[in-house]
Write a protein that holds these residues in place. Structure first.
Motif, PDB file in Angstrom:
ATOM      1  N   THR A  29       0.837  -1.209   0.000  1.00  0.00           N
ATOM      2  CA  THR A  29       0.000   0.000   0.000  1.00  0.00           C
ATOM      3  C   THR A  29       0.869   1.255   0.000  1.00  0.00           C
ATOM      4  OG1 THR A  29      -0.167  -0.081   2.412  1.00  0.00           O
ATOM      5  CG2 THR A  29      -1.932  -1.135   1.151  1.00  0.00           C
ATOM      6  N   ASP A  56      -4.160   8.369  18.444  1.00  0.00           N
ATOM      7  CA  ASP A  56      -4.343   7.735  17.136  1.00  0.00           C
ATOM      8  C   ASP A  56      -3.612   6.388  17.102  1.00  0.00           C
ATOM      9  OD1 ASP A  56      -4.970   7.254  14.536  1.00  0.00           O
ATOM     10  OD2 ASP A  56      -3.821   8.915  13.699  1.00  0.00           O
ATOM     11  N   HIS A  61       1.141  -5.314  12.332  1.00  0.00           N
ATOM     12  CA  HIS A  61       1.354  -6.107  11.116  1.00  0.00           C
ATOM     13  C   HIS A  61       1.887  -7.488  11.484  1.00  0.00           C
ATOM     14  CE1 HIS A  61       1.112  -2.024   9.666  1.00  0.00           C
ATOM     15  NE2 HIS A  61       1.082  -2.441   8.407  1.00  0.00           N
ATOM     16  N   SER A 180      -4.362   0.651   3.380  1.00  0.00           N
ATOM     17  CA  SER A 180      -5.314  -0.448   3.464  1.00  0.00           C
ATOM     18  C   SER A 180      -6.708   0.062   3.864  1.00  0.00           C
ATOM     19  CB  SER A 180      -4.831  -1.446   4.526  1.00  0.00           C
ATOM     20  OG  SER A 180      -4.758  -0.816   5.786  1.00  0.00           O
ATOM     21  N   MET A 231      -9.624   9.064  12.166  1.00  0.00           N
ATOM     22  CA  MET A 231     -10.331   9.527  10.981  1.00  0.00           C
ATOM     23  C   MET A 231     -10.569  11.032  11.049  1.00  0.00           C
ATOM     24  SD  MET A 231     -10.701   6.823   9.125  1.00  0.00           S
ATOM     25  CE  MET A 231      -9.003   6.775   9.550  1.00  0.00           C
TER      26      MET A 231
END
Ligand code: TXA
Ligand code: MG
Length: 340
Positions: A29, A56, A61, A180, A231
């Motif tokens: 990405t 945040d 991963h 992603s 967001m």
């Protein structure tokens, strides 16, 4: 320091991560800024290097399904959600999909910003997989300064974070080009918190209807969808002020501005109206034939290029909705100072 990906440099990067250091690495990405997900010092270093606020949370991963349970507790999901996890992970992992799942208590609070959930992703990029496999669980946000354009090349990382991190692994330009898709599986229905490299349509084909956008107010623990603290309205922004235009017809005749068209046909129509504008530097086209996947791959890359060129403004044309168009439009609206 930038080094190209090789067995040697992957070993070196893994040693840095094991020692609590920070390594930027390519994924399919965007480039990620990795640290050991279980080392609070490394996690704190990620926030410091990016100047990212602690509210945040980071994506964890993994490169092996058996590591999923290091970060997440799928057993705490309701049965329907557990089935969705099975379908989605077997169909779309490795790949550009991040799943919000109940967290393991052992995961440091810094990784999840203290939420009851964790974001987990299994990337497909071979260098990312090799590196993550050597560590187990790697926390990695996009490797840019907070709020700025995401990096699609090693040089973008170096420009924004050079001197603040231990190593940049160079694997060339990233393929998908946008982050992603973040999908929350904790609620009664799956919810896309961030549109991204995996289209909503593909997810719906696999597991049925998904809701879109941040949850309103959220719900009680375990019932409602998680909050989506990252967001923010303004994000992914170039240094040059960007104006989002509904179509090419809204792009003005501004000689100091750079223009980013979605397709070649928009560019042609604009040039028929303002023929003096024909310059490769000032006019960029995300995809000649108007292909949304190609446009996504070029998106941050072209914005980086226009941003560096020193224009007073960038006018960008909205992509058609649907497919990866949703992710492009999400990034454009967060990058823009206002819309036309
Ligand atoms: O493609 C990607 O996802 C890239 C590559 C490096 O993997 N990573 C990435 O990370 O974009 P980042 O940190 O830039 O964005 C992660 C997003 C943020 O908006 C964050 O708020 C959200 O995921 N997130 C993380 N944990 C969450 C959670 N527990 N609940 C809701 N949202 C979460
Ligand atoms: Mg980011």
């Amino acid at each position: 320091m930038i080094v190209s990906v090789s067995r040697n440099t992957l070993d070196r990067a893994a040693a840095i991560l094991k020692a609590g250091g920070l390594v930027a690495f390519p994924t399919e990405t965007v480039y990620g800024l990795g640290g050991d997900a279980f080392n609070p010092r490394a996690l704190a270093g990620i926030f410091a290097a990016k100047e990212r606020p602690f509210f945040d949370p980071l994506i964890i991963h993994i490169a092996d399904m058996k590591d999923l349970e290091k970060a997440a507790d799928p057993g705490a999901l309701p049965p329907a959600a557990r089935r969705r996890l099975e379908v989605l992970s077997s169909k779309f992992w490795p790949g550009p999909l991040t799943l919000i799942l109940p967290r393991r208590p052992e995961l440091p609070d810094l990784a999840t910003s203290g939420l009851a959930t964790a974001a987990v992703r299994f990337p497909s990029h071979p260098a990312a997989r090799e590196l993550i496999r050597r560590i187990g669980a790697v926390a990695a946000p996009s490797a840019n300064r907070f709020g700025r354009l995401s990096p699609t090349r090693a040089e973008h990382v170096e420009e924004q974070l050079g001197g603040k991190i231990d190593l940049v692994l160079d694997g060339g330009r990233t393929g998908v080009g946008l982050e992603s898709t973040v999908l929350d599986l904790c609620g009664a229905f799956p919810r896309i918190l961030r549109p991204g490299g995996l289209a909503r349509e593909a997810i719906e084909e696999a597991v049925g209807p998904v809701a879109m956008g941040p949850a309103e107010g959220g719900g009680p623990a375990g019932e409602g969808p998680s909050a989506s603290p990252g967001m923010l309205k303004s994000h992914y922004a170039p240094g040059t002020p960007l104006v989002l235009c509904g179509s090419w017809e809204d792009i003005p005749d501004d000689p100091a501005a750079a223009l980013l068209f979605f397709s070649g046909s928009s560019r042609e129509k604009f040039l028929a109206r303002f023929p003096l504008y024909d310059s490769e530097l000032r006019l960029k086209v995300l995809s000649g034939p108007g292909d949304r996947t190609e446009a996504a791959a070029n998106f941050f890359d072209m914005l980086h290029e226009l941003d560096r060129a020193g224009f007073s403004r960038i006018y960008a044309e909205k992509a058609p909705d649907g497919g990866l168009g949703d992710a492009i439009n999400d990034r454009l609206s967060r990058a823009s100072i206002f819309r036309k």
